[in-house]
Design a protein around this motif. Structure first.
Motif, PDB file in Angstrom:
ATOM      1  N   PRO A  86       0.783  -1.230   0.000  1.00  0.00           N
ATOM      2  CA  PRO A  86       0.000   0.000   0.000  1.00  0.00           C
ATOM      3  C   PRO A  86       0.820   1.288   0.000  1.00  0.00           C
ATOM      4  O   PRO A  86       0.274   2.357  -0.239  1.00  0.00           O
ATOM      5  CB  PRO A  86      -0.809  -0.094   1.293  1.00  0.00           C
ATOM      6  CG  PRO A  86      -0.774  -1.505   1.682  1.00  0.00           C
ATOM      7  CD  PRO A  86       0.465  -2.089   1.128  1.00  0.00           C
ATOM      8  N   VAL A  87       2.121   1.198   0.250  1.00  0.00           N
ATOM      9  CA  VAL A  87       2.918   2.409   0.380  1.00  0.00           C
ATOM     10  C   VAL A  87       3.979   2.560  -0.712  1.00  0.00           C
ATOM     11  O   VAL A  87       4.384   3.674  -1.033  1.00  0.00           O
ATOM     12  CB  VAL A  87       3.593   2.431   1.781  1.00  0.00           C
ATOM     13  CG1 VAL A  87       4.439   3.642   1.989  1.00  0.00           C
ATOM     14  CG2 VAL A  87       2.543   2.349   2.871  1.00  0.00           C
ATOM     15  N   SER A 128       6.624   1.294   5.166  1.00  0.00           N
ATOM     16  CA  SER A 128       6.211   0.277   4.205  1.00  0.00           C
ATOM     17  C   SER A 128       5.807  -0.999   4.924  1.00  0.00           C
ATOM     18  O   SER A 128       6.007  -1.152   6.130  1.00  0.00           O
ATOM     19  CB  SER A 128       7.340  -0.013   3.227  1.00  0.00           C
ATOM     20  OG  SER A 128       8.374  -0.715   3.882  1.00  0.00           O
ATOM     21  N   LEU A 129       5.274  -1.929   4.147  1.00  0.00           N
ATOM     22  CA  LEU A 129       4.816  -3.192   4.714  1.00  0.00           C
ATOM     23  C   LEU A 129       5.979  -3.970   5.324  1.00  0.00           C
ATOM     24  O   LEU A 129       5.844  -4.557   6.404  1.00  0.00           O
ATOM     25  CB  LEU A 129       4.134  -4.016   3.616  1.00  0.00           C
ATOM     26  CG  LEU A 129       3.245  -5.157   4.046  1.00  0.00           C
ATOM     27  CD1 LEU A 129       2.158  -4.683   4.990  1.00  0.00           C
ATOM     28  CD2 LEU A 129       2.634  -5.817   2.831  1.00  0.00           C
ATOM     29  N   ASP A 130       7.135  -3.961   4.674  1.00  0.00           N
ATOM     30  CA  ASP A 130       8.303  -4.660   5.217  1.00  0.00           C
ATOM     31  C   ASP A 130       8.788  -4.014   6.512  1.00  0.00           C
ATOM     32  O   ASP A 130       9.189  -4.702   7.449  1.00  0.00           O
ATOM     33  CB  ASP A 130       9.441  -4.680   4.192  1.00  0.00           C
ATOM     34  CG  ASP A 130       9.142  -5.613   3.032  1.00  0.00           C
ATOM     35  OD1 ASP A 130       8.319  -6.532   3.212  1.00  0.00           O
ATOM     36  OD2 ASP A 130       9.733  -5.425   1.957  1.00  0.00           O
ATOM     37  N   GLU A 131       8.768  -2.677   6.575  1.00  0.00           N
ATOM     38  CA  GLU A 131       9.170  -1.983   7.800  1.00  0.00           C
ATOM     39  C   GLU A 131       8.215  -2.316   8.944  1.00  0.00           C
ATOM     40  O   GLU A 131       8.645  -2.509  10.086  1.00  0.00           O
ATOM     41  CB  GLU A 131       9.209  -0.469   7.568  1.00  0.00           C
ATOM     42  CG  GLU A 131      10.315  -0.028   6.637  1.00  0.00           C
ATOM     43  CD  GLU A 131      10.202   1.429   6.248  1.00  0.00           C
ATOM     44  OE1 GLU A 131       9.173   2.070   6.567  1.00  0.00           O
ATOM     45  OE2 GLU A 131      11.134   1.934   5.610  1.00  0.00           O
ATOM     46  N   LEU A 132       6.918  -2.371   8.645  1.00  0.00           N
ATOM     47  CA  LEU A 132       5.937  -2.722   9.680  1.00  0.00           C
ATOM     48  C   LEU A 132       6.136  -4.152  10.170  1.00  0.00           C
ATOM     49  O   LEU A 132       6.011  -4.422  11.361  1.00  0.00           O
ATOM     50  CB  LEU A 132       4.515  -2.546   9.148  1.00  0.00           C
ATOM     51  CG  LEU A 132       4.045  -1.112   8.985  1.00  0.00           C
ATOM     52  CD1 LEU A 132       2.678  -1.079   8.315  1.00  0.00           C
ATOM     53  CD2 LEU A 132       3.987  -0.404  10.319  1.00  0.00           C
ATOM     54  N   GLY A 138      10.106  -7.259  15.967  1.00  0.00           N
ATOM     55  CA  GLY A 138      10.888  -6.713  17.074  1.00  0.00           C
ATOM     56  C   GLY A 138      10.070  -6.609  18.350  1.00  0.00           C
ATOM     57  O   GLY A 138      10.558  -6.908  19.440  1.00  0.00           O
ATOM     58  N   LEU A 139       8.815  -6.198  18.213  1.00  0.00           N
ATOM     59  CA  LEU A 139       7.947  -6.098  19.388  1.00  0.00           C
ATOM     60  C   LEU A 139       7.620  -7.471  19.963  1.00  0.00           C
ATOM     61  O   LEU A 139       7.503  -7.634  21.175  1.00  0.00           O
ATOM     62  CB  LEU A 139       6.645  -5.374  19.023  1.00  0.00           C
ATOM     63  CG  LEU A 139       6.771  -3.889  18.744  1.00  0.00           C
ATOM     64  CD1 LEU A 139       5.448  -3.335  18.226  1.00  0.00           C
ATOM     65  CD2 LEU A 139       7.211  -3.136  19.986  1.00  0.00           C
TER      66      LEU A 139
END
Length: 171
Positions: A86-87, A128-132, A138-139
């Motif tokens: 989407p980004v 972006s989707l990969d960053e999310l 990580g969380l």
């Protein structure tokens, strides 16, 4: 273009619109071939595509898709950037428009939601989707790391206390 080529182009565009998560409409105001090639390669690297299509054929391809409201934006020399992320398409288009004033962001759509140029800029500022995905992993991993640290810490404190008593006795 003959009739068969036009119908094939419409089918390809329609399938692109069916698969896309976002469509960005840009206006080319004298973009050189080298700049256009550079933009296409940047789009490919980001997992997006950039296609110049005849407005009439694009309008026909938009019928029956979620992106049908985009047909009002297809005037003049336009091109369509699409991506399943989407980004990605919005991010590359905005970054390229910052460095090249001959590319104008007209608007776009994300699903059935029509976006103006400011909406596309806001979309491009999102991760972006990969960053999310990276952030989410990580969380998820963070609590496990914290638990391991908490479990290990009391024994480390105890070892330091014994070490301090040992040095005190030796002195």
């Amino acid at each position: 273009m003959n009739r068969a080529e036009k119908s094939q182009a419409v089918e390809e565009l329609n399938s692109t619109f069916q698969d896309a998560a976002v469509v960005v409409v840009t206006r080319n105001l004298g973009l050189t071939v080298a700049a256009s090639t550079d933009l296409r390669s940047q789009m490919r690297d980001a997992g997006a595509s950039y296609k110049v299509a005849k407005n009439r054929l694009a309008r026909i391809a938009l019928d029956g898709t979620d992106y049908a409201p985009l047909s009002d934006l297809l005037t003049g020399p336009t091109a369509l950037a699409t991506s399943t992320d989407p980004v990605a398409a919005a991010k590359v288009a905005i970054d390229f428009a910052k460095t090249n004033d001959k590319l104008e962001i007209v608007g776009g759509a994300m699903g059935s939601t029509l976006l103006d140029a400011d909406g596309i800029k806001a979309l491009a500022s999102m991760p972006s989707l990969d960053e999310l995905r990276g952030t989410l992993i990580g969380l998820i991993q963070a609590p496990a790391t914290k638990i391991a640290r908490v479990v290990k810490e009391p024994s480390a404190k105890l070892a330091r206390v014994f070490h301090a008593y040992g040095e005190k006795e030796a002195a």
